[in-house]
Every structure is written in structure tokens, then in C-alpha cells.
Design a protein around this motif. Structure first.
Motif, PDB file in Angstrom:
ATOM      1  N   GLU A   1       0.748  -1.396  -0.057  1.00 19.78           N
ATOM      2  CA  GLU A   1      -0.227   0.304   0.460  1.00 19.78           C
ATOM      3  C   GLU A   1       0.564   1.746  -0.102  1.00 19.78           C
ATOM      4  OE1 GLU A   1      -3.434   0.738   2.375  1.00 19.78           O
ATOM      5  OE2 GLU A   1      -3.348  -1.892   3.151  1.00 19.78           O
ATOM      6  N   ALA A   2       1.804   1.235   1.027  1.00 16.16           N
ATOM      7  CA  ALA A   2       3.226   2.723   1.075  1.00 16.16           C
ATOM      8  C   ALA A   2       3.174   3.449  -0.547  1.00 16.16           C
ATOM      9  CB  ALA A   2       3.971   2.300   2.173  1.00 16.16           C
ATOM     10  N   LEU A   3       3.237   1.629  -1.510  1.00 19.48           N
ATOM     11  CA  LEU A   3       4.311   1.849  -2.548  1.00 19.48           C
ATOM     12  C   LEU A   3       3.026   1.895  -3.544  1.00 19.48           C
ATOM     13  CD1 LEU A   3       6.364  -1.002  -2.664  1.00 19.48           C
ATOM     14  CD2 LEU A   3       7.843   0.945  -2.569  1.00 19.48           C
ATOM     15  N   ASP A   4       2.025   1.447  -3.412  1.00 21.04           N
ATOM     16  CA  ASP A   4       1.004   1.785  -4.172  1.00 21.04           C
ATOM     17  C   ASP A   4       0.765   3.553  -3.777  1.00 21.04           C
ATOM     18  OD1 ASP A   4       1.093  -0.729  -5.613  1.00 21.04           O
ATOM     19  OD2 ASP A   4      -0.923  -0.651  -4.031  1.00 21.04           O
ATOM     20  N   PHE A   5       0.304   4.351  -2.745  1.00 24.80           N
ATOM     21  CA  PHE A   5       0.830   5.183  -2.767  1.00 24.80           C
ATOM     22  C   PHE A   5       1.689   6.213  -2.723  1.00 24.80           C
ATOM     23  CE2 PHE A   5       1.269   9.090  -0.277  1.00 24.80           C
ATOM     24  CZ  PHE A   5       0.304   9.635   0.089  1.00 24.80           C
ATOM     25  N   PHE A   6       3.199   5.566  -3.249  1.00 23.47           N
ATOM     26  CA  PHE A   6       3.934   6.121  -3.137  1.00 23.47           C
ATOM     27  C   PHE A   6       4.439   6.956  -5.213  1.00 23.47           C
ATOM     28  CE2 PHE A   6       7.896   6.295  -6.302  1.00 23.47           C
ATOM     29  CZ  PHE A   6       8.755   7.963  -5.131  1.00 23.47           C
ATOM     30  N   ASN A   7       3.574   5.797  -5.750  1.00 24.90           N
ATOM     31  CA  ASN A   7       3.349   5.299  -7.458  1.00 24.90           C
ATOM     32  C   ASN A   7       2.132   6.763  -7.855  1.00 24.90           C
ATOM     33  OD1 ASN A   7       5.361   3.454  -7.919  1.00 24.90           O
ATOM     34  ND2 ASN A   7       4.152   2.147  -7.526  1.00 24.90           N
ATOM     35  N   SER A   8       0.735   6.669  -6.697  1.00 28.95           N
ATOM     36  CA  SER A   8       0.138   7.596  -6.847  1.00 28.95           C
ATOM     37  C   SER A   8       0.583   9.019  -7.043  1.00 28.95           C
ATOM     38  CB  SER A   8      -1.179   7.463  -5.804  1.00 28.95           C
ATOM     39  OG  SER A   8      -0.355   7.086  -4.857  1.00 28.95           O
ATOM     40  N   TYR A   9       1.914   8.984  -6.155  1.00 29.30           N
ATOM     41  CA  TYR A   9       2.126  10.915  -5.939  1.00 29.30           C
ATOM     42  C   TYR A   9       2.532  10.629  -7.024  1.00 29.30           C
ATOM     43  CZ  TYR A   9       5.350  13.913  -4.706  1.00 29.30           C
ATOM     44  OH  TYR A   9       6.515  15.146  -4.639  1.00 29.30           O
TER      45      TYR A   9
ATOM     46  N   TYR B   1       1.077  17.148 -12.811  1.00 26.29           N
ATOM     47  CA  TYR B   1       0.568  18.592 -12.295  1.00 26.29           C
ATOM     48  C   TYR B   1      -0.554  18.260 -11.655  1.00 26.29           C
ATOM     49  CZ  TYR B   1       4.377  18.921 -15.491  1.00 26.29           C
ATOM     50  OH  TYR B   1       5.814  18.958 -15.632  1.00 26.29           O
ATOM     51  N   ASP B   2      -1.134  17.151 -11.193  1.00 28.27           N
ATOM     52  CA  ASP B   2      -2.406  17.203 -10.573  1.00 28.27           C
ATOM     53  C   ASP B   2      -2.426  17.574  -9.228  1.00 28.27           C
ATOM     54  OD1 ASP B   2      -5.006  15.638  -9.330  1.00 28.27           O
ATOM     55  OD2 ASP B   2      -4.852  14.520 -10.302  1.00 28.27           O
ATOM     56  N   ALA B   3      -4.023  18.984  -8.815  1.00 32.78           N
ATOM     57  CA  ALA B   3      -3.975  19.767  -7.698  1.00 32.78           C
ATOM     58  C   ALA B   3      -3.953  18.771  -6.619  1.00 32.78           C
ATOM     59  CB  ALA B   3      -4.764  20.198  -7.964  1.00 32.78           C
TER      60      ALA B   3
END
Length: 156
Positions: free
Chosen positions: A25-33, A40-42
Motif C-alpha cells: 500500500e505504501a508503494l502504491d501510494f508512492f506510485n500514485s504520488y 501536475y494534478d492538484a
């Protein structure tokens, strides 16, 4: 006795599975970041804890390192200002050697090497991410190395 051993083994497997899920989940969050930042998503601004520690580690021309820290609100404000120029240049970061390490407080440290657009060098970076009680992941600490010397004017 046999029942106790089976219970202990079952709990160990469940703990390992939960650890593996948290790490993924942490890696998935990083990839979404990364995806949000490179487009350039708000939503990038909402990925930070309101009291996150933000560190820009400036690499001076002589190779020395200077840490410049700021708060979340200031960082997001500066990020929004910089996004306009970055978007015009189609600036993006590519990440490699991405690893996630569990921390004692339930957070994960996601470390990587960041390669800015049109550069051949790679810079160290990490972010500490933690799942909140509502299930949302947030960045609680971030460090990115940079060769951009203008960050030094923000050194306190």
C-alpha cells in the motif's frame, strides 16, 4: 500444546501478510504520488500531512549538502507557483531503486533515486508515509536532494 503452536504460527502468517499489505500500500501510494506530480494534478497538495516535515537537501557546487526545511503550507504554496513553469517545460521526475521499509510507528520509509527531466544524474529522495485512521495515506516527512541553489535563500 499443538493448538498453541498452530495459533502462534497462524498469528505469525497473519502479521507477515499485514506487513506485506502495508508495504505494498505504501508503494502504491508512492506510485500514485509520482503519477499525480508528473501530471501536475492538484491532488498532490492533499497527499501531505498538514504538519509534514519537508526537507530540500541542496547539493552545492563543491559537493557539500545543506538541508533547507519548510512546513507543509509553505511548500504547497511554492509548489503551486513552480508548477506553471514546470508544466510549460513538461518537467517530470523519474524514480528508480524504489524500496519501502517498515518503521516502528506503523509508517513506511519509501526511498528512491530521482532523475529530473533532461538530466543524467540521479538524486537521493525519501518520503515517510503513514496510513491515517480514516484509511488515507499521507506523507509525514519528505527529503529530496536538489542541485537548485535558489533553495538556499530559504535556509533559516
Amino acid at each position: 500444546m499443538k493448538k498453541t503452536i498452530l495459533t502462534i504460527i497462524s498469528m505469525a502468517f497473519i502479521s507477515l501478510a499485514a506487513f506485506a499489505d502495508g508495504k505494498q500500500e505504501a508503494l502504491d501510494f508512492f506510485n500514485s504520488y509520482v503519477k499525480a506530480a508528473n501530471s501536475y494534478d492538484a491532488s498532490v497538495g492533499t497527499m501531505y500531512s498538514p504538519n509534514a516535515k519537508i526537507i530540500r537537501q541542496v547539493i552545492k557546487p563543491d559537493g557539500t549538502l545543506v538541508d533547507v526545511t519548510t512546513d507543509t503550507a509553505t511548500y504547497i504554496k511554492q509548489m503551486k507557483i513552480g508548477q506553471a513553469g514546470a508544466k510549460l517545460k513538461n518537467y517530470k521526475n523519474n524514480y528508480s531503486n524504489i524500496t519501502a521499509t517498515a518503521m516502528p510507528n506503523g509508517a513506511y520509509k519509501v526511498s528512491s533515486l530521482r532523475q529530473p527531466s533532461n538530466e543524467t544524474y540521479k538524486l537521493k529522495t525519501y518520503m515517510v508515509v503513514k496510513k491515517q485512521p480514516d484509511g488515507k495515506w499521507l506523507i509525514t516527512e519528505e527529503m529530496m536532494q536538489t542541485k537548485v541553489q535558489t533553495f538556499l535563500k530559504y535556509k533559516k
